[in-house]
Design a protein around this motif. Structure first.
Motif, PDB file in Angstrom:
ATOM      1  N   ASN A  55      10.383  24.229  19.725  1.00 44.40           N
ATOM      2  CA  ASN A  55      10.464  23.803  18.329  1.00 44.40           C
ATOM      3  C   ASN A  55      11.912  23.943  17.899  1.00 44.40           C
ATOM      4  O   ASN A  55      12.557  24.963  18.155  1.00 44.40           O
ATOM      5  N   LEU A  56      12.432  22.930  17.271  1.00 44.66           N
ATOM      6  CA  LEU A  56      13.850  22.896  16.933  1.00 44.66           C
ATOM      7  C   LEU A  56      14.229  23.876  15.820  1.00 44.66           C
ATOM      8  O   LEU A  56      15.411  24.105  15.573  1.00 44.66           O
ATOM      9  N   LYS A  57      13.242  24.491  15.185  1.00 48.18           N
ATOM     10  CA  LYS A  57      13.513  25.451  14.114  1.00 48.18           C
ATOM     11  C   LYS A  57      14.333  26.631  14.624  1.00 48.18           C
ATOM     12  O   LYS A  57      15.156  27.194  13.900  1.00 48.18           O
ATOM     13  N   GLN A  58      14.129  27.011  15.879  1.00 42.43           N
ATOM     14  CA  GLN A  58      14.856  28.158  16.419  1.00 42.43           C
ATOM     15  C   GLN A  58      16.351  27.865  16.580  1.00 42.43           C
ATOM     16  O   GLN A  58      17.153  28.777  16.710  1.00 42.43           O
ATOM     17  N   TYR A  59      16.719  26.570  16.553  1.00 41.31           N
ATOM     18  CA  TYR A  59      18.130  26.189  16.655  1.00 41.31           C
ATOM     19  C   TYR A  59      18.711  25.784  15.302  1.00 41.31           C
ATOM     20  O   TYR A  59      19.925  25.795  15.119  1.00 41.31           O
ATOM     21  N   PHE A  60      17.814  25.433  14.369  1.00 38.80           N
ATOM     22  CA  PHE A  60      18.251  24.997  13.042  1.00 38.80           C
ATOM     23  C   PHE A  60      17.419  25.746  11.999  1.00 38.80           C
ATOM     24  O   PHE A  60      16.328  25.290  11.607  1.00 38.80           O
ATOM     25  N   PRO A  61      17.887  26.896  11.554  1.00 34.30           N
ATOM     26  CA  PRO A  61      17.099  27.779  10.680  1.00 34.30           C
ATOM     27  C   PRO A  61      16.655  27.150   9.363  1.00 34.30           C
ATOM     28  O   PRO A  61      15.691  27.628   8.742  1.00 34.30           O
ATOM     29  N   MET A  62      17.373  26.091   8.919  1.00 34.29           N
ATOM     30  CA  MET A  62      16.988  25.478   7.639  1.00 34.29           C
ATOM     31  C   MET A  62      15.648  24.726   7.733  1.00 34.29           C
ATOM     32  O   MET A  62      15.046  24.393   6.705  1.00 34.29           O
ATOM     33  N   ILE A  63      15.166  24.472   8.934  1.00 35.12           N
ATOM     34  CA  ILE A  63      13.891  23.768   9.118  1.00 35.12           C
ATOM     35  C   ILE A  63      12.747  24.656   8.636  1.00 35.12           C
ATOM     36  O   ILE A  63      12.667  25.840   8.980  1.00 35.12           O
TER      37      ILE A  63
ATOM     38  N   CYS B 149      14.263  14.250  14.569  1.00 32.56           N
ATOM     39  CA  CYS B 149      14.315  13.241  13.497  1.00 32.56           C
ATOM     40  C   CYS B 149      14.422  11.848  14.101  1.00 32.56           C
ATOM     41  O   CYS B 149      14.986  11.660  15.178  1.00 32.56           O
ATOM     42  N   LYS B 150      13.884  10.871  13.410  1.00 28.99           N
ATOM     43  CA  LYS B 150      13.967   9.486  13.857  1.00 28.99           C
ATOM     44  C   LYS B 150      15.356   8.941  13.522  1.00 28.99           C
ATOM     45  O   LYS B 150      15.583   8.388  12.444  1.00 28.99           O
TER      46      LYS B 150
ATOM     47  N   TYR C 286      22.597  16.707  14.430  1.00 30.59           N
ATOM     48  CA  TYR C 286      21.205  17.096  14.169  1.00 30.59           C
ATOM     49  C   TYR C 286      21.133  18.014  12.947  1.00 30.59           C
ATOM     50  O   TYR C 286      20.203  17.911  12.131  1.00 30.59           O
ATOM     51  N   LYS C 287      22.103  18.888  12.812  1.00 34.97           N
ATOM     52  CA  LYS C 287      22.132  19.804  11.664  1.00 34.97           C
ATOM     53  C   LYS C 287      22.205  19.015  10.359  1.00 34.97           C
ATOM     54  O   LYS C 287      21.522  19.344   9.384  1.00 34.97           O
ATOM     55  N   ASP C 288      23.011  17.947  10.347  1.00 33.12           N
ATOM     56  CA  ASP C 288      23.113  17.098   9.154  1.00 33.12           C
ATOM     57  C   ASP C 288      21.760  16.490   8.799  1.00 33.12           C
ATOM     58  O   ASP C 288      21.378  16.424   7.623  1.00 33.12           O
ATOM     59  N   MET C 289      21.038  16.015   9.812  1.00 32.52           N
ATOM     60  CA  MET C 289      19.742  15.384   9.552  1.00 32.52           C
ATOM     61  C   MET C 289      18.739  16.392   9.010  1.00 32.52           C
ATOM     62  O   MET C 289      17.990  16.089   8.063  1.00 32.52           O
ATOM     63  N   TYR C 290      18.715  17.599   9.583  1.00 30.57           N
ATOM     64  CA  TYR C 290      17.751  18.591   9.105  1.00 30.57           C
ATOM     65  C   TYR C 290      18.144  19.155   7.746  1.00 30.57           C
ATOM     66  O   TYR C 290      17.286  19.608   6.987  1.00 30.57           O
ATOM     67  N   SER C 291      19.433  19.070   7.415  1.00 31.36           N
ATOM     68  CA  SER C 291      19.853  19.440   6.058  1.00 31.36           C
ATOM     69  C   SER C 291      19.310  18.426   5.055  1.00 31.36           C
ATOM     70  O   SER C 291      18.939  18.780   3.932  1.00 31.36           O
ATOM     71  N   MET C 292      19.264  17.160   5.462  1.00 27.04           N
ATOM     72  CA  MET C 292      18.684  16.131   4.606  1.00 27.04           C
ATOM     73  C   MET C 292      17.216  16.413   4.334  1.00 27.04           C
ATOM     74  O   MET C 292      16.696  16.139   3.249  1.00 27.04           O
ATOM     75  N   CYS C 293      16.523  16.959   5.337  1.00 26.49           N
ATOM     76  CA  CYS C 293      15.080  17.221   5.208  1.00 26.49           C
ATOM     77  C   CYS C 293      14.778  18.387   4.281  1.00 26.49           C
ATOM     78  O   CYS C 293      13.619  18.594   3.902  1.00 26.49           O
TER      79      CYS C 293
ATOM     80  N   ASN D  43       5.932  16.244  11.645  1.00 28.28           N
ATOM     81  CA  ASN D  43       6.496  16.622  12.946  1.00 28.28           C
ATOM     82  C   ASN D  43       8.016  16.704  12.909  1.00 28.28           C
ATOM     83  O   ASN D  43       8.608  17.666  13.381  1.00 28.28           O
ATOM     84  N   PHE D  44       8.667  15.675  12.328  1.00 26.80           N
ATOM     85  CA  PHE D  44      10.127  15.740  12.375  1.00 26.80           C
ATOM     86  C   PHE D  44      10.696  16.677  11.311  1.00 26.80           C
ATOM     87  O   PHE D  44      11.748  17.281  11.501  1.00 26.80           O
ATOM     88  N   CYS D  45       9.981  16.850  10.193  1.00 27.13           N
ATOM     89  CA  CYS D  45      10.465  17.781   9.170  1.00 27.13           C
ATOM     90  C   CYS D  45      10.308  19.242   9.601  1.00 27.13           C
ATOM     91  O   CYS D  45      11.080  20.107   9.190  1.00 27.13           O
TER      92      CYS D  45
END
Length: 352
Positions: free
Chosen positions: A5-13, A54-55, A264-271, A46-48
């Protein structure tokens, strides 16, 4: 083995439960969420939540991540790898042309002017057309005409004479999410370069060049080989970033090429702004539905035209056969008249 799960690499998820909780707590978001098809709800969650990547090919993410006004270095890096020369973006143009304004399956296009004066139009198309060459030629011609008009105006304002040698290269770069039929014939090739050429090898500089990037074929090759063997260079890394949403492959990608982790960090910041990203996702779905309908209409129109052509051919064949039958009937009638005449004469002789 637990799924990555990408949350472990991007804590903002946020977790799936946290996302659902926020949606449920806001009636307008809950209504919007329920309006989506179940598979779309699952895709969004799933992507959020980091269960999937992210797509990147969605217009919202693509334009944000590769926005040449905000982060020109990203698009510069991508185009430089494609053209195999150093590219610096000098200007970003709006796409105000009549051709670009047509309703099509175009979901993204970025038009930029480079340091040497050449232009590049980067497009993402969801569906491959049966005849992509015609559309590409129109887009390229539109790009060339725009450059011609702009340079001629600039020269006139400067009191200088225009010459056609002032015209620089125009590149039409098309990324296909779903490849055209023509590209599917090359299952081992995912990048196609094209330019005008004479059959005598006459060397005349022609300004229009084309690059087709076939992402679905690249993804098949990538999955068959595995990411370690599938990514041969930085350009392959970019294509993986554009089309891959498997978390394990994404982690492998930014481990091997750390540059992409910030994207990827930019995209998950958008989420993080759930209301905003849901609004963008709804627009994306509406556009996809509209494009699907348009695509089906165009496909049906082609089927109708093909059917009409077969009907017309059959009518011609039937008309030809009818003409042959009429000709045979005329011959038979003529022969019957001759026979009747002979019988009449025989009867006269017999009675004579």
């Amino acid at each position: 083995m637990a799924k990555t799960n990408l949350k472990q690499y991007f804590p903002m998820i946020r977790t799936r439960l946290e996302i659902i909780s926020e949606i449920s707590g806001k009636p307008h978001l809950a209504k919007q969420f329920r309006a989506w098809e179940p598979k779309r709800r699952e895709e969004f969650l799933n992507f959020c939540s980091g269960a999937k990547g992210c797509k990147v090919l969605y217009d919202t993410f693509f334009k944000q991540i590769l926005d040449p006004n905000r982060c020109p270095d990203r698009l510069e890096a991508f185009i430089s790898l494609l053209l195999q020369k150093k590219v610096k973006i000098m200007n970003v143009f709006s796409n105000e042309s009549r051709i670009a304004a047509e309703n099509s399956l175009l979901i993204m296009d970025i038009l930029v002017k480079m340091e040497d004066g050449s232009l590049a139009n980067v497009e993402m198309q969801k569906q491959g057309y049966k005849f992509p060459g015609q559309r590409s030629a129109c887009y390229s011609a539109d790009l060339l005409l725009r450059q011609y008009q702009r340079i001629k105006t600039e020269k006139s304002e400067q009191g200088l004479a225009f010459t056609y040698r002032d015209i620089k290269k125009v590149y039409t770069i098309v990324l296909f999410e779903n490849s055209p039929t023509e590209c599917q014939m090359f299952s081992d090739r995912y990048i196609h370069f094209g330019r005008f050429q004479f059959d005598t090898d006459l060397e005349v500089e022609m300004p229009q060049e084309f690059i087709y990037i076939v992402l679905d074929i690249f993804r098949i090759i990538l999955h068959n080989r595995g990411i370690a063997a599938g990514i041969h260079n930085e350009l392959d890394a970019w294509l993986t970033f554009l089309c891959e949403d498997d978390p394990e492959m994404i982690v492998d990608l930014f481990t091997k090429y750390p540059y992409f982790k910030s994207l990827y960090k930019d995209m998950y910041s958008m989420c993080e702004d759930l209301e905003d990203i849901m609004g963008h996702f709804s627009k994306e779905l509406e556009e996809m539905d509209k494009n699907t309908v348009q695509y089906m209409i165009e496909e049906m129109q082609q089927d109708i035209e093909a059917l009409q052509e077969r009907i017309d051919k059959k009518k011609t064949e039937i008309s030809e056969k009818d003409a042959q039958i009429e000709e045979k009937d005329a011959i038979i009638k003529q022969k019957n008249a001759v026979i009747d005449e002979l019988r009449k004469k025989l009867a006269e002789l017999a009675n004579g």
